[in-house]
Design a protein around this motif. Structure first.
Motif, PDB file in Angstrom:
ATOM      1  N   GLY A   1      -1.821  -4.711  -2.128  1.00 25.48           N
ATOM      2  CA  GLY A   1      -1.416  -3.473  -1.466  1.00 25.48           C
ATOM      3  C   GLY A   1      -0.941  -2.424  -2.452  1.00 25.48           C
ATOM      4  O   GLY A   1      -1.351  -1.255  -2.390  1.00 25.48           O
TER       5      GLY A   1
ATOM      6  N   SER B   1      -3.796  -0.870  -4.431  1.00 25.26           N
ATOM      7  CA  SER B   1      -4.610   0.006  -3.585  1.00 25.26           C
ATOM      8  C   SER B   1      -3.917   1.349  -3.381  1.00 25.26           C
ATOM      9  O   SER B   1      -4.548   2.411  -3.462  1.00 25.26           O
ATOM     10  CB  SER B   1      -4.879  -0.662  -2.233  1.00 25.26           C
ATOM     11  OG  SER B   1      -5.561  -1.882  -2.404  1.00 25.26           O
ATOM     12  N   GLY B   2      -2.610   1.295  -3.119  1.00 29.41           N
ATOM     13  CA  GLY B   2      -1.857   2.533  -2.943  1.00 29.41           C
ATOM     14  C   GLY B   2      -1.818   3.354  -4.215  1.00 29.41           C
ATOM     15  O   GLY B   2      -1.924   4.588  -4.183  1.00 29.41           O
TER      16      GLY B   2
ATOM     17  N   GLN C   1       0.016  -2.519  -9.910  1.00 28.75           N
ATOM     18  CA  GLN C   1       0.019  -1.145  -9.409  1.00 28.75           C
ATOM     19  C   GLN C   1      -0.112  -0.151 -10.555  1.00 28.75           C
ATOM     20  O   GLN C   1      -0.922   0.790 -10.505  1.00 28.75           O
ATOM     21  CB  GLN C   1       1.315  -0.899  -8.644  1.00 28.75           C
ATOM     22  CG  GLN C   1       1.718   0.556  -8.487  1.00 28.75           C
ATOM     23  CD  GLN C   1       3.201   0.694  -8.219  1.00 28.75           C
ATOM     24  OE1 GLN C   1       3.688   0.174  -7.232  1.00 28.75           O
ATOM     25  NE2 GLN C   1       3.915   1.379  -9.086  1.00 28.75           N
TER      26      GLN C   1
ATOM     27  N   LEU D   1       0.830  -1.209   0.000  1.00 32.51           N
ATOM     28  CA  LEU D   1       0.000   0.000   0.000  1.00 32.51           C
ATOM     29  C   LEU D   1       0.863   1.257   0.000  1.00 32.51           C
ATOM     30  O   LEU D   1       0.661   2.176  -0.805  1.00 32.51           O
ATOM     31  CB  LEU D   1      -0.906  -0.012   1.238  1.00 32.51           C
ATOM     32  CG  LEU D   1      -1.857   1.180   1.409  1.00 32.51           C
ATOM     33  CD1 LEU D   1      -2.930   1.159   0.331  1.00 32.51           C
ATOM     34  CD2 LEU D   1      -2.503   1.150   2.794  1.00 32.51           C
TER      35      LEU D   1
END
Length: 251
Positions: free
Chosen positions: A213, A216-217, A57, A16
């Motif tokens: 994570g 989401s970040g 990501q 995250l």
């Protein structure tokens, strides 16, 4: 492979934070890479597994930046293509390099990036934002080729190099540069990940958990990129990078 709840929590939290930092600036892998090694993966496995999280990501970040009109695919191709070609070379080197050398490289890189972050690189990047307006040139293609080689070899820290090249070399402002940066990283990571999977060095369980994570970040950072600053992130990152560098080199 068994994995504890604590390890899951560490991977998601680290992802995250890393996804957030990677999208706004760079060097989030300086957190996730050492963590994967601390959880028992070899340097080769950590370097390879981290690419799953980086890929997802940037899928999320590119989608959000595209919706905001900050990414224009056609105009970015002259930067994407040389970086992609370079990443193939870099990833090919990474899967075959001696493990002790890779471990030393990662630990040394953490210390180098600590001092780069300490010197506040975003300050000189912001000061020059939008002032470089040169058209695509051979030297720019060469620069992004070598950035691609570095990114394919080891992801950590590539964000700062891309931002410098995009802002100082090409002339994007910092927000646009962040958007183009994640598009470039997404493209070459997809190719590099295939090479790492083929080498058999990817731990899919850790990689997918970490990707949750990271994604989401990246969602948070790219959604609010024009309102979020990086001032306080740097201080947290400095502490984390220094501790990680000491642990990696001592281990």
């Amino acid at each position: 492979m068994d994995i504890s709840i604590l390890n899951v929590a560490l991977l998601i939290l680290a992802g995250l934070f890393a996804g957030f930092i990677n999208t706004l600036a760079g060097s989030g892998s300086l957190i996730t890479l050492p963590l994967l090694m601390f959880l028992g993966l070899s340097p080769h496995q950590a370097n390879a597994t981290n690419r799953i999280a980086i890929f997802f990501q940037n899928v999320v970040a590119v989608r959000n930046f595209k919706q905001q009109g900050l990414i224009h695919y056609k105009s970015s191709l002259f930067l994407v293509v040389p970086a992609l070609i370079g990443s193939i070379i870099g990833a090919s080197i990474a899967i075959s390099i001696n493990e002790d050398i890779l471990n030393l490289f990662i630990g040394s890189l953490l210390f180098v990036m600590f001092f780069i972050i300490l010197l506040k690189p975003d300050k000189w990047v912001k000061a020059q934002a939008g002032q470089a307006n040169e058209k695509p040139a051979v030297w720019q293609i060469v620069i992004f080729f070598f950035i691609g080689v570095y990114g394919g070899f080891i992801q950590a820290g590539v964000g700062f190099f891309l931002l410098a090249g995009l802002v100082l070399g090409v002339g994007y402002d910092l927000i646009e540069a962040n958007a183009i940066k994640v598009f470039i990283v997404l493209t070459y990571t997809a190719v590099a990940l295939v090479i790492f999977i083929w080498s058999g060095q990817v731990n899919f369980i850790y990689g997918i958990i970490l990707a949750i994570g990271n994604a989401s970040g990246a969602f948070i950072a790219s959604k609010y990129a024009q309102q979020i600053g990086v001032k306080y992130i740097r201080y947290i990152l400095l502490t984390t990078v220094f501790v990680a560098a000491v642990k990696v080199l001592l281990l």
